[in-house]
Design an enzyme around this catalytic site. Structure first.
Site, PDB file in Angstrom:
ATOM      1  N   ASP A  31     -44.534   5.308 -21.989  1.00 34.02           N
ATOM      2  CA  ASP A  31     -43.816   6.125 -20.894  1.00 34.02           C
ATOM      3  C   ASP A  31     -43.272   5.098 -19.974  1.00 34.02           C
ATOM      4  OD1 ASP A  31     -42.661   8.175 -19.381  1.00 34.02           O
ATOM      5  OD2 ASP A  31     -44.354   8.105 -17.962  1.00 34.02           O
ATOM      6  N   SER A  32     -42.211   5.587 -19.357  1.00 37.75           N
ATOM      7  CA  SER A  32     -41.760   4.734 -18.164  1.00 37.75           C
ATOM      8  C   SER A  32     -42.446   4.353 -17.279  1.00 37.75           C
ATOM      9  CB  SER A  32     -40.420   5.505 -17.572  1.00 37.75           C
ATOM     10  OG  SER A  32     -40.922   6.532 -16.871  1.00 37.75           O
ATOM     11  N   GLU A 173     -45.580   7.869  -9.352  1.00 31.95           N
ATOM     12  CA  GLU A 173     -46.163   6.107  -9.487  1.00 31.95           C
ATOM     13  C   GLU A 173     -46.913   5.953  -8.451  1.00 31.95           C
ATOM     14  OE1 GLU A 173     -45.499   4.070 -12.387  1.00 31.95           O
ATOM     15  OE2 GLU A 173     -45.078   6.115 -13.114  1.00 31.95           O
ATOM     16  N   CYS A 205     -40.028  16.354 -17.547  1.00 30.64           N
ATOM     17  CA  CYS A 205     -40.399  14.928 -17.570  1.00 30.64           C
ATOM     18  C   CYS A 205     -41.869  14.948 -17.457  1.00 30.64           C
ATOM     19  CB  CYS A 205     -39.894  14.488 -16.240  1.00 30.64           C
ATOM     20  SG  CYS A 205     -40.468  12.917 -15.619  1.00 30.64           S
ATOM     21  N   HIS A 207     -44.054  13.267 -15.998  1.00 29.23           N
ATOM     22  CA  HIS A 207     -44.607  12.651 -14.766  1.00 29.23           C
ATOM     23  C   HIS A 207     -44.987  14.294 -14.018  1.00 29.23           C
ATOM     24  CE1 HIS A 207     -43.221   8.650 -15.303  1.00 29.23           C
ATOM     25  NE2 HIS A 207     -43.971   8.216 -14.225  1.00 29.23           N
TER      26      HIS A 207
HETATM   27  N1  DGL Z   1     -41.774  10.365 -17.664  1.00 34.12           N
HETATM   28  C1  DGL Z   1     -40.488  10.348 -18.360  1.00 34.12           C
HETATM   29  C2  DGL Z   1     -39.849  11.703 -18.955  1.00 34.12           C
HETATM   30  O1  DGL Z   1     -40.712  12.441 -19.420  1.00 34.12           O
HETATM   31  C3  DGL Z   1     -39.493   9.490 -17.412  1.00 34.12           C
HETATM   32  C4  DGL Z   1     -39.555   9.598 -15.960  1.00 34.12           C
HETATM   33  C5  DGL Z   1     -38.467   8.282 -15.498  1.00 34.12           C
HETATM   34  O2  DGL Z   1     -38.953   7.148 -15.516  1.00 34.12           O
HETATM   35  O3  DGL Z   1     -37.259   8.607 -15.232  1.00 34.12           O
HETATM   36  O4  DGL Z   1     -38.740  11.731 -18.895  1.00 34.12           O
END
Ligand code: DGL
Length: 285
Positions: A31-32, A173, A205, A207
């Site tokens: 993931d990011s 984060e 997302c 997160h």
């Molecule tokens: N967690 C990610 C997603 O599901 C990306 C969040 C990001 O880094 O912008 O889209």
């Protein structure tokens, strides 16, 4: 949590060679940042014997504001790292990276199951009574051709209101899940969706599930909040089963974590989100 540190294939498989996965190998997840842990929790619950390798690209988060080309190139780099560590499958625990890079990863490793994710527009369209669905996701996901196709297929009979959840990824984060500032930010994103009549909110997302409690609190009991973590985990299990790649061992599996922004603080956030002791190794450049 069982943190076995041995038993993984050596981290030196040539990722450019043709990859033939084996069932005892680990599953690579990325993931990011740390948001993909919300998906890993479901994958761990459904696949207790599997070993997981998790890469958090926190040094480059958020992906949501980056170009699709950049995300594609970076996802291939992370894929190479995970395949190089012996991964038998890749789980893209990120909606934004799925939209930009799932196709490229599948093309790059045709023999490896690549499982991606997308906002739960389909179940949301089925669940809404008001006929209005709110989608919270990153700018990158909302602008993607993949999301447009999703709306075209499943969003035709309902009104879909989209909203980029600016600032939410950064809050997760930092491990700021319930500070007054994060609560205010959540309110600023949820209120416009409610004002437009949404009675279902899609967390598009990975997160955002870590903020679910406050999103639900803000939305109130008449609004349903949906995320895709468990259905993606079920799909992962199904794909591994179909490919005869489920691990045969009965022993509990393990997890290893890397980050491109590893620090003591990041490790503490990892432990808070993962709700267990865990070590965060730096992702080699
Ligand atoms: N967690 C990610 C997603 O599901 C990306 C969040 C990001 O880094 O912008 O889209």
């Amino acid at each position: 949590m069982n943190l076995r540190s041995s038993g993984f294939p050596a981290p030196n498989r040539d990722p450019t060679a043709v990859v033939t996965p084996t069932s005892d190998a680990p599953i690579g997840v990325f993931d990011s940042g740390l948001g993909g842990l919300s998906v890993l929790c479901h994958a761990r619950a459904r696949l207790p014997a599997e070993d997981f390798l998790y890469v958090a690209d926190s040094g480059h988060a958020p992906y949501g504001e980056r170009s699709a080309e950049w995300i594609r190139a970076r996802s291939l780099t992370l894929g190479e790292f995970l395949i190089g560590h012996g991964a038998k499958a890749l789980l893209i625990a990120c909606n934004t990276a799925t939209a930009a890079a799932a196709h490229a990863l599948r093309e790059r490793w045709p023999g490896v199951p690549v499982i991606g994710m997308e906002p739960a527009v389909k179940p949301a369209a089925a669940a809404t009574r008001s006929g209005v669905v709110g989608v919270l996701a990153t700018t990158g996901t909302l602008a993607s051709a993949r999301f447009a196709a999703l709306l075209d297929t499943f969003g035709r009979d309902v009104r879909v209101i989209t909203r980029p959840g600016t600032g939410l990824v950064e809050a997760v984060e930092r491990g700021e899940l319930d500070t007054p500032a994060t609560q205010a930010l959540i309110a600023s994103h949820v209120e416009p969706l409610l004002a437009d009549g949404a009675d279902v909110i899609v967390l598009g997302c990975t997160h955002y599930p870590f903020l679910r409690r406050w999103i639900e609190h803000q939305a109130g009991p008449s609004v349903q909040v949906i995320d895709t973590g468990d259905s993606v985990a079920r799909q992962l299990a199904q794909r591994l089963n179909d490919a005869r790649l489920l691990r045969s061992a009965k022993a509990a599996g393990s997890e290893r974590f890397w980050s491109s922004a590893a620090s003591d603080t990041a490790e503490r956030v990892l432990q808070r989100l993962w709700q267990a002791d865990a070590q965060l190794a730096p992702l080699p450049a």
